[in-house]
Design an enzyme around this catalytic site. Structure first.
Site, PDB file in Angstrom:
ATOM      1  N   ASP A 266      29.124  45.950  26.996  1.00  0.00           N
ATOM      2  CA  ASP A 266      28.921  45.465  28.357  1.00  0.00           C
ATOM      3  C   ASP A 266      29.226  46.615  29.327  1.00  0.00           C
ATOM      4  O   ASP A 266      29.879  47.597  28.946  1.00  0.00           O
ATOM      5  CB  ASP A 266      29.889  44.291  28.601  1.00  0.00           C
ATOM      6  CG  ASP A 266      29.940  43.877  30.058  1.00  0.00           C
ATOM      7  OD1 ASP A 266      28.863  43.625  30.634  1.00  0.00           O
ATOM      8  OD2 ASP A 266      31.060  43.810  30.624  1.00  0.00           O
TER       9      ASP A 266
ATOM     10  N   ASP B 198      29.889  46.283  33.511  1.00  0.00           N
ATOM     11  CA  ASP B 198      30.871  46.000  34.564  1.00  0.00           C
ATOM     12  C   ASP B 198      32.173  45.435  33.997  1.00  0.00           C
ATOM     13  O   ASP B 198      32.165  44.422  33.301  1.00  0.00           O
ATOM     14  CB  ASP B 198      30.299  45.006  35.582  1.00  0.00           C
ATOM     15  CG  ASP B 198      29.158  45.619  36.392  1.00  0.00           C
ATOM     16  OD1 ASP B 198      28.856  46.802  36.184  1.00  0.00           O
ATOM     17  OD2 ASP B 198      28.570  44.899  37.210  1.00  0.00           O
TER      18      ASP B 198
ATOM     19  N   ASP C 179      34.028  41.884  28.333  1.00  0.00           N
ATOM     20  CA  ASP C 179      35.201  41.391  29.071  1.00  0.00           C
ATOM     21  C   ASP C 179      35.017  39.997  29.665  1.00  0.00           C
ATOM     22  O   ASP C 179      35.927  39.468  30.281  1.00  0.00           O
ATOM     23  CB  ASP C 179      35.549  42.348  30.223  1.00  0.00           C
ATOM     24  CG  ASP C 179      34.562  42.244  31.379  1.00  0.00           C
ATOM     25  OD1 ASP C 179      33.345  42.127  31.117  1.00  0.00           O
ATOM     26  OD2 ASP C 179      35.001  42.235  32.543  1.00  0.00           O
TER      27      ASP C 179
HETATM   28 MG   LIG Z   1      31.555  42.549  32.313  1.00  0.00          MG
END
Ligand SMILES: [Mg+2]
Length: 265
Positions: free
Chosen positions: A10, A12, A203
Site C-alpha cells: 500500500d 498512503d 495499514d
Molecule cells: Mg494506507
C-alpha cells in the site's frame, strides 16, 4: 529452491508518510530490493496519474495496482500495458445517470463537476483536484438526496457494480479490489513460469484483500503507533512493522531480506 521474493505494498500511511507523503525514510529498503531485483508492486486507491511519477521516483519497472484494484498498469518505461479488472469510467458515468434516474435521486458525479467545484467540495488544492478528477475506474459522487442511498446500492449491485463511502464522497466502482488485482497479476506471471513468495504491507481496511492475497502479510501501524483494529482482528497472527509509515516499512522489509521474523503484537 524457494521461490523468489515479491513485495506488494500500500502507499498512503504504509510506504508513504501519512502527512508528508514522503518515502525517504524507506530509501535503504527500496534500494536493497532494487539491488536484489525483488519486484515491488505498488497497490493504491490513487489514480495512475498520481502513481506514475512515484513509480519513476522509486525506480520501479513492475506493475502498479491503481484505484483500489480497478486495473494493473505497467509503467510507460515497461510498455505501459493496462489490464482492466474494474469497470471503465465511461460505463460508470452512464450507469450512475441511469441509477439516479431509476432511484429518483439527485447526484452530482465528479465528471460533471469542474476542478474548482471539486476543490471547493473536497478541500483539495486545485492541482490535486485536477489529478483526483482523472479517475479511470471510479466515479465519485455527491448524493443530494441521502434517503435514496439504499436504493442506489441495490440498483448498482444489480449491475454488478459497487457503491462505497469514502469520507466526503460516495464512489461507484466495479468489483475489483487490491487483492483481486494482485492475484490476477500473479496468475499471469505464473503462466509465464514466474512464481513468487509474496510479502504484503498495509495499514488500513482497504488493504485487507491485499494482505489476504499474499503469503506473508505485515501490518504497518497507524500514526499513533497502534495497528488498525479491523486489520488486527482479521490478521491476529500477522507480523507487525516496528513503527508507523515508511520508518516501519523500511525496518520490516530489511528484516524480511535478512531472513528475520518480526514481532506479532
Ligand atoms: Mg494506507
Amino acid at each position: 529452491m524457494t521461490a523468489p521474493l515479491l513485495v506488494a505494498t500500500d502507499l498512503d500511511g504504509t510506504l508513504l508518510d501519512s502527512v508528508s507523503y514522503s518515502w525517504a525514510p524507506a530509501r535503504d529498503a527500496v534500494a536493497a530490493l532494487r539491488a536484489r531485483r525483488v519486484p515491488l508492486v505498488l497497490c493504491s486507491s490513487k489514480t495512475r496519474a498520481e502513481m506514475e511519477p512515484l513509480s519513476r521516483d522509486l525506480g520501479l519497472a513492475g506493475p502498479m495496482i491503481v484505484e483500489n484494484g480497478g486495473a494493473f498498469v505497467m509503467p510507460a518505461e515497461s510498455g505501459g500495458a493496462v489490464h482492466v479488472l474494474g469497470a471503465r469510467h465511461a460505463d460508470l458515468v452512464t450507469a450512475l445517470a441511469e441509477i439516479a434516474a431509476e432511484a429518483g435521486a439527485r447526484v452530482r458525479g465528479f465528471s460533471s463537476l469542474s476542478a474548482p467545484q471539486i476543490a471547493r467540495l473536497s478541500g483539495l488544492s486545485l492541482e490535486a483536484a485536477e489529478r483526483a478528477r482523472r479517475r479511470e475506474y471510479d466515479e465519485p459522487f455527491v448524493l443530494d438526496t441521502p434517503e435514496a442511498l439504499p436504493r442506489i446500492v441495490e440498483l448498482a449491485e444489480r449491475r454488478e457494480l459497487r457503491v462505497t463511502h469514502g469520507g466526503r464522497f460516495h464512489h461507484l466502482t466495479g468489483r475489483g479490489d487490491k487483492g483481486l488485482a494482485l492475484r490476477e497479476w500473479l496468475r499471469l506471471a505464473a503462466h509465464e513460469g514466474r512464481a513468487f513468495a509474496t510479502v504484503g504491507l498495509g495499514d488500513a481496511a482497504n488493504d485487507e484483500p491485499l494482505l489476504h492475497a499474499v503469503d506473508r502479510p505485515i501490518l504497518v501501524p497507524r500514526p499513533g503507533g497502534a495497528v488498525d483494529p479491523g486489520l488486527a482482528a482479521a490478521f491476529p497472527d500477522a507480523e507487525r512493522a516496528p513503527a508507523p509509515g515508511p520508518v516501519g516499512w523500511n525496518a520490516a522489509v530489511l528484516a524480511v531480506l535478512a531472513g528475520e521474523r518480526l514481532a506479532q503484537a
